[in-house]
Design a protein around this motif. Sequence first.
Motif, PDB file in Angstrom:
ATOM      1  N   GLU A  11       6.835   3.948  10.472  1.00 53.83           N
ATOM      2  CA  GLU A  11       5.529   3.497  10.411  1.00 53.83           C
ATOM      3  C   GLU A  11       5.176   3.824   9.003  1.00 53.83           C
ATOM      4  N   TRP A  12       3.920   3.341   8.322  1.00 54.91           N
ATOM      5  CA  TRP A  12       3.391   3.764   7.157  1.00 54.91           C
ATOM      6  C   TRP A  12       3.002   5.311   7.175  1.00 54.91           C
ATOM      7  N   SER A  13       3.341   5.894   6.143  1.00 58.81           N
ATOM      8  CA  SER A  13       3.042   7.440   6.006  1.00 58.81           C
ATOM      9  C   SER A  13       1.802   7.742   6.274  1.00 58.81           C
ATOM     10  N   VAL A  14       0.764   6.976   5.750  1.00 54.44           N
ATOM     11  CA  VAL A  14      -0.556   7.315   5.891  1.00 54.44           C
ATOM     12  C   VAL A  14      -0.873   7.217   7.769  1.00 54.44           C
ATOM     13  N   GLU A  54       6.631   0.984   3.044  1.00 55.75           N
ATOM     14  CA  GLU A  54       6.807  -0.444   3.066  1.00 55.75           C
ATOM     15  C   GLU A  54       5.559  -1.087   3.541  1.00 55.75           C
ATOM     16  N   HIS A  55       5.085  -2.018   2.920  1.00 54.33           N
ATOM     17  CA  HIS A  55       3.797  -2.833   3.150  1.00 54.33           C
ATOM     18  C   HIS A  55       2.525  -1.932   3.045  1.00 54.33           C
ATOM     19  N   GLN A  56       2.733  -0.669   2.789  1.00 50.66           N
ATOM     20  CA  GLN A  56       1.449   0.140   2.853  1.00 50.66           C
ATOM     21  C   GLN A  56       0.635   0.055   1.732  1.00 50.66           C
ATOM     22  N   LYS A  57      -0.854  -0.282   2.053  1.00 47.64           N
ATOM     23  CA  LYS A  57      -1.578  -0.786   0.735  1.00 47.64           C
ATOM     24  C   LYS A  57      -3.218  -0.087   1.158  1.00 47.64           C
ATOM     25  N   ALA A  58      -3.809   0.634   0.265  1.00 46.11           N
ATOM     26  CA  ALA A  58      -5.031   1.164   0.380  1.00 46.11           C
ATOM     27  C   ALA A  58      -5.864   0.050   0.816  1.00 46.11           C
ATOM     28  N   GLU A  59      -6.026  -1.190   0.573  1.00 41.78           N
ATOM     29  CA  GLU A  59      -7.066  -1.959   1.097  1.00 41.78           C
ATOM     30  C   GLU A  59      -6.941  -2.466   2.402  1.00 41.78           C
ATOM     31  N   LEU A  60      -5.875  -2.199   2.998  1.00 41.91           N
ATOM     32  CA  LEU A  60      -5.731  -2.319   4.504  1.00 41.91           C
ATOM     33  C   LEU A  60      -6.132  -1.266   5.425  1.00 41.91           C
ATOM     34  N   LEU A  61      -6.667  -0.141   4.842  1.00 42.02           N
ATOM     35  CA  LEU A  61      -7.128   1.002   5.595  1.00 42.02           C
ATOM     36  C   LEU A  61      -8.643   0.858   5.373  1.00 42.02           C
ATOM     37  N   LYS A  62      -9.292   1.806   6.098  1.00 39.21           N
ATOM     38  CA  LYS A  62     -10.699   1.882   6.025  1.00 39.21           C
ATOM     39  C   LYS A  62     -11.120   2.801   4.897  1.00 39.21           C
ATOM     40  N   PRO A  63     -12.046   2.595   4.311  1.00 37.48           N
ATOM     41  CA  PRO A  63     -12.436   3.384   3.134  1.00 37.48           C
ATOM     42  C   PRO A  63     -12.431   4.849   3.060  1.00 37.48           C
ATOM     43  N   VAL A  69      -3.366   7.013   0.500  1.00 34.71           N
ATOM     44  CA  VAL A  69      -2.029   6.161  -0.101  1.00 34.71           C
ATOM     45  C   VAL A  69      -1.657   7.068  -1.195  1.00 34.71           C
ATOM     46  N   ASP A  70      -2.418   7.373  -2.205  1.00 36.96           N
ATOM     47  CA  ASP A  70      -2.277   8.314  -3.152  1.00 36.96           C
ATOM     48  C   ASP A  70      -1.497   9.451  -2.766  1.00 36.96           C
ATOM     49  N   GLY A  71      -0.113   9.829  -3.284  1.00 41.06           N
ATOM     50  CA  GLY A  71       0.332  10.927  -2.934  1.00 41.06           C
ATOM     51  C   GLY A  71       1.385  10.853  -1.783  1.00 41.06           C
ATOM     52  N   SER A  72       1.492   9.485  -1.010  1.00 44.28           N
ATOM     53  CA  SER A  72       2.169   9.430   0.122  1.00 44.28           C
ATOM     54  C   SER A  72       3.483   8.996  -0.249  1.00 44.28           C
TER      55      SER A  72
END
Length: 198
Positions: A11-14, A54-63, A69-72
């Motif tokens: 799953e996404w790191s975040v 993979e597929h992880q993007k900041a804009e797909l997360l709540k603000p 995402v930075d540093g993940s």
Amino acid sequence: MSVSAVPALKEWSVIWRALLSGEQIIDVRKGGLREDGRHFSVQSNRFWLYPTVEHQKAELLKPAYARWVDGSEPPAGVIRLAGWAEVVGVAVVTEPDVLDQLDGKVIWTRDYVESRFSWKRRDPLHVLVLRAHRLAEPIDVPLRDEYVGCTSWVEIEGLPPDPAALPGTPALSDVAFDAKRKGVADSIPGGLAQPPGG
């Protein structure tokens, strides 16, 4: 090296960070493009948390969580396993109305959760309620070609057979976790079912 008796769920790191910090106790799954049997299933009620970008993007997360995402990005050539989880409840969601109820329980944007729901339209969305545990010392394992790609479950070589035997702590106290689990159960028509074999 022998294959671990306990698989890893990708799953996404975040998202794993949110799970290990107690911000989130659920994961929502449809499965990857290379899924065994072409559909998602719970292969184990206990698993390592395999972080991927993979597929992880900041804009797909709540603000409030986009900065995570930075540093993940993991160290090159390494998978860093910081914890593990147990599936303590499951639900299958087939109606989009439930997504509104789940919105406050995840760090993804509402639109992104809906995109997971809508992908492979004939398959239901699986909601997994997870009790996460942080390892006292993260484990680094070499990244191998067979671990890469769009699949949910991976067997990683060289890990201890059971993560519960390692020093660590639950991400949330029993009281805090039970309150969050009740909130998830109350938001899903029919509530939560026991995990397979649970």
